[in-house]
Design an enzyme around this catalytic site. Structure first.
Site, PDB file in Angstrom:
ATOM      1  N   HIS A 113      63.478 -61.400 -61.811  1.00  0.00           N
ATOM      2  CA  HIS A 113      62.833 -60.180 -62.305  1.00  0.00           C
ATOM      3  C   HIS A 113      62.888 -59.149 -61.186  1.00  0.00           C
ATOM      4  O   HIS A 113      63.290 -59.464 -60.061  1.00  0.00           O
ATOM      5  CB  HIS A 113      61.399 -60.448 -62.781  1.00  0.00           C
ATOM      6  CG  HIS A 113      60.467 -60.917 -61.700  1.00  0.00           C
ATOM      7  ND1 HIS A 113      60.635 -62.098 -61.018  1.00  0.00           N
ATOM      8  CD2 HIS A 113      59.357 -60.341 -61.161  1.00  0.00           C
ATOM      9  CE1 HIS A 113      59.672 -62.230 -60.132  1.00  0.00           C
ATOM     10  NE2 HIS A 113      58.882 -61.184 -60.191  1.00  0.00           N
ATOM     11  N   HIS A 115      60.675 -57.338 -59.474  1.00  0.00           N
ATOM     12  CA  HIS A 115      59.656 -57.122 -58.442  1.00  0.00           C
ATOM     13  C   HIS A 115      60.328 -57.082 -57.071  1.00  0.00           C
ATOM     14  O   HIS A 115      61.244 -57.863 -56.788  1.00  0.00           O
ATOM     15  CB  HIS A 115      58.620 -58.260 -58.455  1.00  0.00           C
ATOM     16  CG  HIS A 115      57.396 -57.943 -59.258  1.00  0.00           C
ATOM     17  ND1 HIS A 115      56.664 -58.915 -59.905  1.00  0.00           N
ATOM     18  CD2 HIS A 115      56.761 -56.772 -59.505  1.00  0.00           C
ATOM     19  CE1 HIS A 115      55.625 -58.364 -60.511  1.00  0.00           C
ATOM     20  NE2 HIS A 115      55.665 -57.056 -60.290  1.00  0.00           N
ATOM     21  N   ASP A 117      59.655 -58.150 -54.112  1.00  0.00           N
ATOM     22  CA  ASP A 117      59.780 -59.329 -53.235  1.00  0.00           C
ATOM     23  C   ASP A 117      60.983 -60.199 -53.608  1.00  0.00           C
ATOM     24  O   ASP A 117      61.453 -60.980 -52.791  1.00  0.00           O
ATOM     25  CB  ASP A 117      58.480 -60.165 -53.203  1.00  0.00           C
ATOM     26  CG  ASP A 117      57.928 -60.532 -54.558  1.00  0.00           C
ATOM     27  OD1 ASP A 117      57.987 -59.697 -55.474  1.00  0.00           O
ATOM     28  OD2 ASP A 117      57.423 -61.662 -54.709  1.00  0.00           O
ATOM     29  N   HIS A 118      61.510 -60.036 -54.815  1.00  0.00           N
ATOM     30  CA  HIS A 118      62.628 -60.880 -55.274  1.00  0.00           C
ATOM     31  C   HIS A 118      63.999 -60.225 -55.067  1.00  0.00           C
ATOM     32  O   HIS A 118      65.027 -60.874 -55.264  1.00  0.00           O
ATOM     33  CB  HIS A 118      62.423 -61.270 -56.744  1.00  0.00           C
ATOM     34  CG  HIS A 118      61.198 -62.108 -56.919  1.00  0.00           C
ATOM     35  ND1 HIS A 118      61.238 -63.457 -57.197  1.00  0.00           N
ATOM     36  CD2 HIS A 118      59.878 -61.790 -56.794  1.00  0.00           C
ATOM     37  CE1 HIS A 118      60.011 -63.939 -57.247  1.00  0.00           C
ATOM     38  NE2 HIS A 118      59.157 -62.939 -57.012  1.00  0.00           N
ATOM     39  N   HIS A 211      55.636 -62.573 -67.364  1.00  0.00           N
ATOM     40  CA  HIS A 211      55.148 -62.055 -66.074  1.00  0.00           C
ATOM     41  C   HIS A 211      54.838 -60.565 -66.221  1.00  0.00           C
ATOM     42  O   HIS A 211      55.207 -59.746 -65.401  1.00  0.00           O
ATOM     43  CB  HIS A 211      56.250 -62.311 -65.034  1.00  0.00           C
ATOM     44  CG  HIS A 211      55.866 -62.050 -63.610  1.00  0.00           C
ATOM     45  ND1 HIS A 211      54.726 -62.550 -63.018  1.00  0.00           N
ATOM     46  CD2 HIS A 211      56.508 -61.350 -62.629  1.00  0.00           C
ATOM     47  CE1 HIS A 211      54.696 -62.167 -61.748  1.00  0.00           C
ATOM     48  NE2 HIS A 211      55.749 -61.426 -61.487  1.00  0.00           N
ATOM     49  N   ASP A 234      58.791 -65.963 -61.462  1.00  0.00           N
ATOM     50  CA  ASP A 234      57.347 -65.703 -61.513  1.00  0.00           C
ATOM     51  C   ASP A 234      56.910 -65.718 -62.976  1.00  0.00           C
ATOM     52  O   ASP A 234      57.501 -65.027 -63.812  1.00  0.00           O
ATOM     53  CB  ASP A 234      57.020 -64.327 -60.912  1.00  0.00           C
ATOM     54  CG  ASP A 234      57.143 -64.314 -59.395  1.00  0.00           C
ATOM     55  OD1 ASP A 234      57.619 -65.314 -58.830  1.00  0.00           O
ATOM     56  OD2 ASP A 234      56.770 -63.293 -58.783  1.00  0.00           O
ATOM     57  N   HIS A 309      56.897 -69.957 -53.716  1.00  0.00           N
ATOM     58  CA  HIS A 309      56.181 -68.698 -53.973  1.00  0.00           C
ATOM     59  C   HIS A 309      54.674 -68.970 -53.911  1.00  0.00           C
ATOM     60  O   HIS A 309      53.928 -68.685 -54.844  1.00  0.00           O
ATOM     61  CB  HIS A 309      56.594 -68.169 -55.359  1.00  0.00           C
ATOM     62  CG  HIS A 309      56.321 -66.711 -55.589  1.00  0.00           C
ATOM     63  ND1 HIS A 309      55.077 -66.236 -55.872  1.00  0.00           N
ATOM     64  CD2 HIS A 309      57.131 -65.628 -55.608  1.00  0.00           C
ATOM     65  CE1 HIS A 309      55.136 -64.928 -56.058  1.00  0.00           C
ATOM     66  NE2 HIS A 309      56.379 -64.531 -55.885  1.00  0.00           N
TER      67      HIS A 309
HETATM   68 ZN   LIG Z   1      57.067 -62.675 -56.661  1.00  0.00          ZN
HETATM   69 ZN   LIG Z   2      56.783 -61.090 -59.611  1.00  0.00          ZN
END
Ligand SMILES: [Zn+2]
Ligand SMILES: [Zn+2]
Length: 359
Positions: A113, A115, A117-118, A211, A234, A309
């Site tokens: 996804h 986000h 952080d990914h 998510h 996530d 995670h």
């Molecule tokens: Zn994440």
């Molecule tokens: Zn996420």
């Protein structure tokens, strides 16, 4: 003092002075450095998977919360000689390089996804796979929107690409190979899974997870030589994921311990830090607890559950014990807390699960 003792003492002082003088010598410094480099470069690439083997390496097991021991979320799948990354969190390329993973063999990236952080490590994966010898643009699969992300990274690093090619030459760094290419994946509305790749004996299935508001969000299942690994991405507790992961050998699942996050919230509020406190208040709503992830692993009949995670940061065994509270009641065996560098190897057509460390 007796005369023999004086001689010994004088000898020791002389040796110490000679050793100190030698250590000041530039020749000795460079000789030691050469020995160290020789050892480092002669040790060869990381051992990932044999030709008839599936392996999963946790490259980054962290989250947006800062943690010196965990890179941003990233998981490497090795299907024989072919390598794939699921998510590319910050510092994942650094870990891969430190472990001597042959980056030119990364065939594609799968993003769960969008986000930050990914995807935060995408620039370094783009550059380092190119420098390592990638000869064609790197495919980046992901939910719709991945086109914008990829176009942005390509644009942000376009000037750097030209410097690198000018400096090292087009034979070494062909300009047309530098780029990322987006491959958006759409799962038909009435379905929860779709096939994304079927090549060289590897089947990759994308799984819709939940998510919100990051929508759509995906997990991925990899099947190779009769073995399989499923990565949750996530998600909240989702039985559709358990169905899609049915019979998987390894389920790599995210986890957030709500009781610990609530403690962080309360303490941040007490310390008059309302902004991070608000984040701690909001995040439990779109993740899975360790106990829920254990339930999903049981429903999926997964042989091994690996947590990744991890939220919040679990810096020691006391916090880890609190993080895992209640898990053993639901799933007494087949649970492993992930860390950067954990590798699980699954030899083809067998039941064997080998858990170890990359270095
Ligand atoms: Zn994440
Ligand atoms: Zn996420």
């Amino acid at each position: 003092m007796k005369r023999p003792l004086l001689f010994v003492l004088a000898g020791v002082v002389l040796v110490a002075v000679a050793a100190f003088a030698a250590l000041q010598s530039v020749q000795l410094d460079t000789w030691i450095f050469r020995l160290a480099v020789h050892h480092a470069v002669a040790s060869g690439n990381a051992k990932l998977a044999g030709v008839n083997e599936l392996a999963v390496l946790l490259v980054g097991t962290g989250t947006p919360l800062p943690d010196v021991s965990r890179a941003g979320p990233s998981t490497l799948i090795a299907a024989g000689d072919h390598l794939y990354l699921v998510d590319v969190g910050v510092d994942c390329a650094r870990n891969l390089q430190l472990w001597k993973v042959p980056l030119n063999k990364i065939d594609a990236v799968f993003i769960t996804h969008l986000h930050s952080d990914h995807i935060g490590g995408l620039a370094d994966v783009r550059l380092q796979t190119w420098v390592a010898g990638r000869k064609a643009p790197l495919k980046v699969y992901g939910p719709p929107g991945i086109e914008r992300v990829v176009a942005g990274f390509n644009e942000a690093y376009a000037i750097d690409d030209t410097y690198r090619t000018k400096h090292h030459g087009a034979a070494m760094l062909p300009p047309n190979a530098a780029k990322l290419v987006a491959v958006p994946i759409v799962i038909p509305r009435e379905r929860t899974t779709a096939s994304v790749l079927d090549a060289s004996g590897l089947r990759v299935t994308v799984i819709r997870v939940k998510h919100e508001p990051a929508n759509p969000a995906y997990g991925y299942r990899f099947d190779f030589v009769g073995r399989s690994v499923t990565v949750s991405g996530d998600t909240i507790y989702d039985e559709d994921l358990a169905r899609a992961a049915q019979g998987t050998d390894v389920l790599v699942h995210e986890a957030l311990a709500p009781e610990l996050v609530a403690i962080m919230h309360d303490e941040l509020m007490a310390a008059a830090r309302p902004r991070p406190a608000k984040i701690m208040h909001d995040i439990p709503g779109y993740h899975t607890t360790p106990v829920e992830a254990a339930r999903i692993a049981n429903l999926a009949h997964a042989k091994l559950l690996v947590y990744t995670h991890l939220l919040p940061v679990v810096p020691n065994w006391i916090a880890m014990r609190a993080f895992l509270k209640g898990v053993a009641d639901v799933r007494p065996r087949g649970v492993k807390v992930g860390h950067d560098g954990l590798i699980v190897r699954l030899p083809g057509q067998s039941q064997t699960i080998e858990v170890g460390d990359i270095d």
